[in-house]
Design an enzyme around this catalytic site. Structure first.
Site, PDB file in Angstrom:
ATOM      1  N   ALA A   1       0.832  -1.201   0.000  1.00 29.08           N
ATOM      2  CA  ALA A   1       0.000   0.000   0.000  1.00 29.08           C
ATOM      3  C   ALA A   1       0.869   1.254   0.000  1.00 29.08           C
ATOM      4  O   ALA A   1       1.927   1.280   0.647  1.00 29.08           O
ATOM      5  CB  ALA A   1      -0.924   0.001   1.210  1.00 29.08           C
TER       6      ALA A   1
ATOM      7  N   GLY B   1       2.200   4.994   0.966  1.00 22.23           N
ATOM      8  CA  GLY B   1       2.304   5.646   2.262  1.00 22.23           C
ATOM      9  C   GLY B   1       3.528   5.176   3.012  1.00 22.23           C
ATOM     10  O   GLY B   1       4.311   4.353   2.529  1.00 22.23           O
TER      11      GLY B   1
ATOM     12  N   GLY C   1       4.689   1.079   8.208  1.00 24.46           N
ATOM     13  CA  GLY C   1       4.487   0.977   9.640  1.00 24.46           C
ATOM     14  C   GLY C   1       5.406  -0.065  10.240  1.00 24.46           C
ATOM     15  O   GLY C   1       5.849  -0.993   9.554  1.00 24.46           O
TER      16      GLY C   1
ATOM     17  N   LYS D   1      -4.228  -5.869   6.205  1.00 21.09           N
ATOM     18  CA  LYS D   1      -3.166  -5.636   7.181  1.00 21.09           C
ATOM     19  C   LYS D   1      -2.798  -6.943   7.875  1.00 21.09           C
ATOM     20  O   LYS D   1      -3.673  -7.644   8.416  1.00 21.09           O
ATOM     21  CB  LYS D   1      -3.636  -4.600   8.212  1.00 21.09           C
ATOM     22  CG  LYS D   1      -4.126  -3.302   7.584  1.00 21.09           C
ATOM     23  CD  LYS D   1      -4.736  -2.345   8.599  1.00 21.09           C
ATOM     24  CE  LYS D   1      -3.694  -1.666   9.427  1.00 21.09           C
ATOM     25  NZ  LYS D   1      -4.268  -0.561  10.239  1.00 21.09           N
TER      26      LYS D   1
ATOM     27  N   ASP E   1     -13.941   0.868  10.637  1.00 19.37           N
ATOM     28  CA  ASP E   1     -14.351  -0.495  10.962  1.00 19.37           C
ATOM     29  C   ASP E   1     -13.311  -1.488  10.451  1.00 19.37           C
ATOM     30  O   ASP E   1     -12.787  -1.343   9.344  1.00 19.37           O
ATOM     31  CB  ASP E   1     -15.712  -0.792  10.320  1.00 19.37           C
ATOM     32  CG  ASP E   1     -16.223  -2.172  10.693  1.00 19.37           C
ATOM     33  OD1 ASP E   1     -16.004  -2.595  11.837  1.00 19.37           O
ATOM     34  OD2 ASP E   1     -16.852  -2.817   9.828  1.00 19.37           O
TER      35      ASP E   1
END
Length: 356
Positions: free
Chosen positions: A85, A87, A90, A106, A148
């Site tokens: 993805a 960005g 993480g 994820k 959600d």
């Protein structure tokens, strides 16, 4: 005590879509013909996917089934590959997506690390703690501000549907969640969320100054409404944890730093008591736990772009004060429930709690 009243009437599809947003808690509707109710809602909100309507009414299993069907149909028809993805990477999750699909996937890393950033992370959170925090959010009032998250197990796709870069990350940091065979990728555990634009990417890409100002102001209301629901992101101003929805609302999508607000002790940083303390690093003489939060660090480590800080402070300066957080914590401790409206307050029919 005075009966039932109508708070507002929403006449635009955009307003209705926000009420049924993926960031609000489920309605938990008990109705005999839920299929007829779904058809009615679809007629009013044709842009909302069928799976999301089922889920928003509390029919999670129906929603997950519809989502799974749509996912496999999309993969089969589009022939797209799962990619990393866009960005910032993480340290806790591997996040991937299909370029033209509206959701991200994820997977929890085996241990906190950066595979692409070439940096170390101080995080030491375990898989169990991450799963606990995602479960914690799923049982809270999300106040329209937390995306959600649907949890899936044992999804299987052909290996050729994944890019080489993504497969490499699975092999390096996803062995506890992903099994790779010669032909298939089996995702033993993953979370699925609706795709949003990370806040820093939004600020970089948006050219409409009025929309930038709208999202900036909404970011402050987002923090206040999140706190009012009893949730505190300990990495408060890491704005890579936040995203902007299709309707221009700021939401939280990363939950590995989320804790109950009552756990946090808000403090003002003490001043040095002597010359020695002035010369030494703060961590040598300030005693603090992981649940202590110093107000001075909000401005110091704010991820808000510098040219926008002044505009943000002009509207939400109270977020930088100890008084705001202490009063909010006190009111929540007394059991006060805050109203969070999924529409502009100017649309309400009443004033100061009195029906008009």
């Amino acid at each position: 005590d005075h009966g039932l009243y109508v708070d507002t009437v929403l006449l635009r599809e955009a307003d209705a879509c926000v009420v049924f947003s993926f960031a609000y808690s489920y309605f938990q509707v008990d109705v005999e013909r839920y299929d007829a109710l779904i058809r009615l809602l679809q007629s009013m909100m044709p842009s909302v996917q069928l799976a999301e309507l089922y889920t928003s009414l509390g029919y999670n299993r129906h929603g997950k089934t519809e989502f799974y069907r749509e996912l496999h149909r999309f993969v089969h028809v589009s022939k797209e590959q799962f990619v990393i993805a866009p960005g910032r990477e993480g340290s806790v999750m591997m996040v991937f997506t299909l370029p033209d699909f509206d959701f991200v996937f994820k997977v929890i890393k085996d241990h906190p690390c950066y595979l692409r950033a070439g940096a170390e992370t101080p995080k030491a959170v375990t898989r169990r703690e991450v799963m606990h925090r995602y479960d914690f959010v799923s049982h809270r009032d999300r106040a329209g501000r937390m995306v959600d998250t649907q949890e899936f197990e044992n999804l299987r796709f052909k290996r050729k549907r994944f890019t080489v870069e993504l497969l490499r990350e699975f092999m390096l940091a996803g062995k506890e969640s992903v099994t790779l065979t010669d032909e298939y990728v089996i995702l033993r555990h993953l979370y699925v969320q609706r795709k949003v634009i990370p806040l820093p990417m939004y600020f970089q890409g948006e050219k409409n100054t009025e929309m930038i100002r709208h999202v900036l102001v909404d970011f402050g209301y987002f923090l206040k409404e999140l706190a009012a629901s009893g949730v505190f992101p300990t990495d408060l101003f890491n704005i890579w944890n936040y995203g902007v929805t299709h309707w221009g609302r700021v939401v939280l999508f990363d939950y590995d730093d989320v804790v109950p607000l009552e756990r946090i002790r808000f403090r003002e940083k003490p001043s040095p008591r002597n010359v020695i303390e002035e010369m030494e690093p703060e961590e040598n003489w300030i005693v603090a736990t992981e649940d202590d939060f110093f107000m001075e660090e909000i401005d110091l480590y704010s991820g808000i772009p510098h040219p926008l800080k002044g505009a943000f402070k002009a509207v939400h300066g109270d977020l930088y004060t100890l008084e705001f957080w202490e009063e909010l914590t006190s009111r929540l401790a007394r059991g006060e429930v805050f109203d969070v409206f999924p529409y502009d307050r100017s649309k309400r029919f009443r004033e100061l709690g009195r029906p008009v």
